[in-house]
Design an enzyme around this catalytic site. Structure first.
Site, PDB file in Angstrom:
ATOM      1  N   GLY A  50      -2.584  75.426  22.296  1.00 36.43           N
ATOM      2  CA  GLY A  50      -2.024  76.699  22.754  1.00 36.43           C
ATOM      3  C   GLY A  50      -0.990  76.495  23.850  1.00 36.43           C
ATOM      4  N   ASP A  51      -1.252  75.573  24.763  1.00 43.98           N
ATOM      5  CA  ASP A  51      -0.305  75.299  25.844  1.00 43.98           C
ATOM      6  C   ASP A  51       0.987  74.690  25.285  1.00 43.98           C
ATOM      7  OD1 ASP A  51      -2.249  76.186  27.612  1.00 43.98           O
ATOM      8  OD2 ASP A  51      -3.049  74.174  27.918  1.00 43.98           O
ATOM      9  N   GLY A  91      -5.057  78.825  15.168  1.00 44.00           N
ATOM     10  CA  GLY A  91      -5.656  77.507  14.920  1.00 44.00           C
ATOM     11  C   GLY A  91      -5.013  76.862  13.703  1.00 44.00           C
ATOM     12  N   GLY A 130      -2.023  78.359  11.702  1.00 43.58           N
ATOM     13  CA  GLY A 130      -0.663  78.488  12.219  1.00 43.58           C
ATOM     14  C   GLY A 130      -0.507  79.642  13.182  1.00 43.58           C
ATOM     15  N   SER A 142      -1.800  82.609  18.086  1.00 42.87           N
ATOM     16  CA  SER A 142      -2.127  81.314  17.497  1.00 42.87           C
ATOM     17  C   SER A 142      -3.454  81.433  16.758  1.00 42.87           C
ATOM     18  CB  SER A 142      -2.180  80.229  18.581  1.00 42.87           C
ATOM     19  OG  SER A 142      -2.979  80.642  19.669  1.00 42.87           O
TER      20      SER A 142
END
Lengths: 304, 304
Positions: B243-244, B214, B217, B212
């Site tokens: 992120g989760d 941020g 993408g 990831s």
């Protein structure tokens, strides 16, 4: 027995971080969770000084259960009352000698919970030699909540340590002592000079005004005279609990004459500064500072 | 059922303050307390997406009881195991769109508590279609604790979202997917280019690497090809839970082909950003972004 009242008791979480980085994730090197609120801290200091105390106030929820458990763990006797809302938390991040706090306001107190407390308070205060009323009021209680408590037991001397409208409204009930700090003095009187501001609070009903000036010591204005009290060193550490330690010493020394009572208060207050957590005092600092603490009479008729 | 594992579950306290003043007392305008740890957040998102989940991990003490109660309050099923030490807290202060966190490390896990957990984990993971292992390890567990869990159920695909030595040691057990962010990628590989770093993790044992980036993408490297995934807007808010949410969508989409699975992951991840609390997603943001999310194949043989 000295009764300390904490209407807005808190579960105090204190973190030590090497350097607080705003906007980042910080990893604390130490975390402490203990019962707090200024009255609980006063009771801790009284207990350390060897005085019999009783902690009262309102607690609720899981945080309230944790507060009650920690008060007992500290060896303090408690007569805390249950309320419906959960007790608040405070979070203090200490880094580089600076304390950054986030203090929750606390829950509203229901009318029936307040009535239960006031009823129980009468019986407790009637058994006390001194009552200490400390800290902010829960957000929905009226400004004169402390005044109600002071009027409930006219024979018992009360030390009031609060700020703003709760302090102003409390003065009308003639507390024996109020202990504002210099910021609180200026806020409620609009006067920058601590001595003039303290005199103004005396005129509004306080039996005595003991103002804590941080490293500058104390200034006291009473019906028996006025004094300035200084400790001979500047101390470094966490000044958060110094005011509560001052109040504890004023309560413990309520039978002393004013100069001795004030010297005790200044030395005990200074002994709180080296301690990382509010409610603790360092006995060695007290022992070192007490003999050299100076009390200067500010008017001709003052005792000394 | 998708099993999410949170070995270092936390009670997450989040305060909103208008402007964080370091060295002063701040009054929060809002305070939230909820069960956290990355695996709990993943389960919240899976639940919101309509998937059956089970939360497992280790909890203890008063904070552990509060975590367990809040997991159930969120409508999640749990098979959390008790441990002797008290679960950790995290405190996050959000002001002006900036999040300042103080994250306790969590307690050490005793050998017998760990053995009980591993025994129970076998049975839970055997019933799961996918297992998600998320977050930091408790401070005393060995770096290969996640590798032990991955090897316990060789037939079940595992998504591993952790960092540092726990990520490196986990790769050896061949997790189906790892999901580092760009900082974690650089930290474990020493490579600044996310694509090269992701390829390095694939070479070390991961079945697929979804990184990831941020607002940039995702970039994915798998045995079936490599892709870059972008959402067409920049979102503002609290990126903590993005992120989760990405991990949740990767777990939910484990039967999709890679381009669809990645587009889902990018859109669900972006939908977490407008939400103040990690574990929440905004359905309207997801619905708006999903059709315009682009998946670009980075090598000739990639599916599309």
């Amino acid at each position: 027995m000295i009764l300390t009242v904490t209407l807005n008791a808190a579960l105090d979480v204190t973190y030590q971080v090497p350097a607080l980085r705003v906007g980042h994730t910080n990893r604390p090197t130490a975390a402490d969770v203990r019962a707090g609120g200024k009255g609980v801290n006063v009771a801790r200091v009284l207990h350390a000084l060897g005085h019999e105390t009783m902690v009262t106030g309102l607690v609720g929820g899981d945080t309230g259960a944790a507060i009650r458990a920690d008060v007992l763990l500290a060896g303090l006797r408690e007569a805390l009352f249950d309320m419906a809302g959960p007790s608040r938390r405070t979070v203090t991040i200490v880094s580089d000698g600076t304390a950054t706090a986030v203090n929750e306001p606390g829950p509203a107190v229901s009318i029936s919970d307040w009535a239960d407390f006031v009823g129980g308070y009468h019986a407790l205060a009637a058994r006390a030699s001194v009552v200490v009323l400390s800290g902010s009021l829960p957000p929905n209680l009226p400004d004169d909540a402390y005044a109600q408590l002071i009027r409930a037991t006219p024979g018992t001397p009360v030390i009031l340590d609060t700020a703003g409208p709760a302090l102003l409204a409390g003065l009308a009930a003639r507390p024996a002592v109020v202990k504002p700090n210099v910021h609180e003095l200026t806020e409620v009187t609009g006067l920058d000079d601590p001595l003039a501001a303290a005199r103004a609070l005396l005129d509004r009903g306080a039996g005595a005004v003991v103002a804590s000036l941080g490293p500058e010591g104390l200034v006291a204005v009473t019906e028996r005279g006025s004094w300035r009290v200084r400790v001979p060193e500047e101390l470094h550490g966490n000044p958060t609990g110094a005011g509560d330690a001052c109040v504890a010493a004023l309560a413990a020394g309520h039978l002393l004459d004013w100069p001795d009572r004030l010297a005790e208060a200044a030395a005990v207050s200074a002994a709180a500064v080296p301690c990382p957590l509010a409610g603790d005092i360092d006995p060695d600092t007290y022992t070192r500072l007490r003999p050299t603490t100076t009390v200067e009479a500010l008017d001709a008729h003052a005792d000394r």
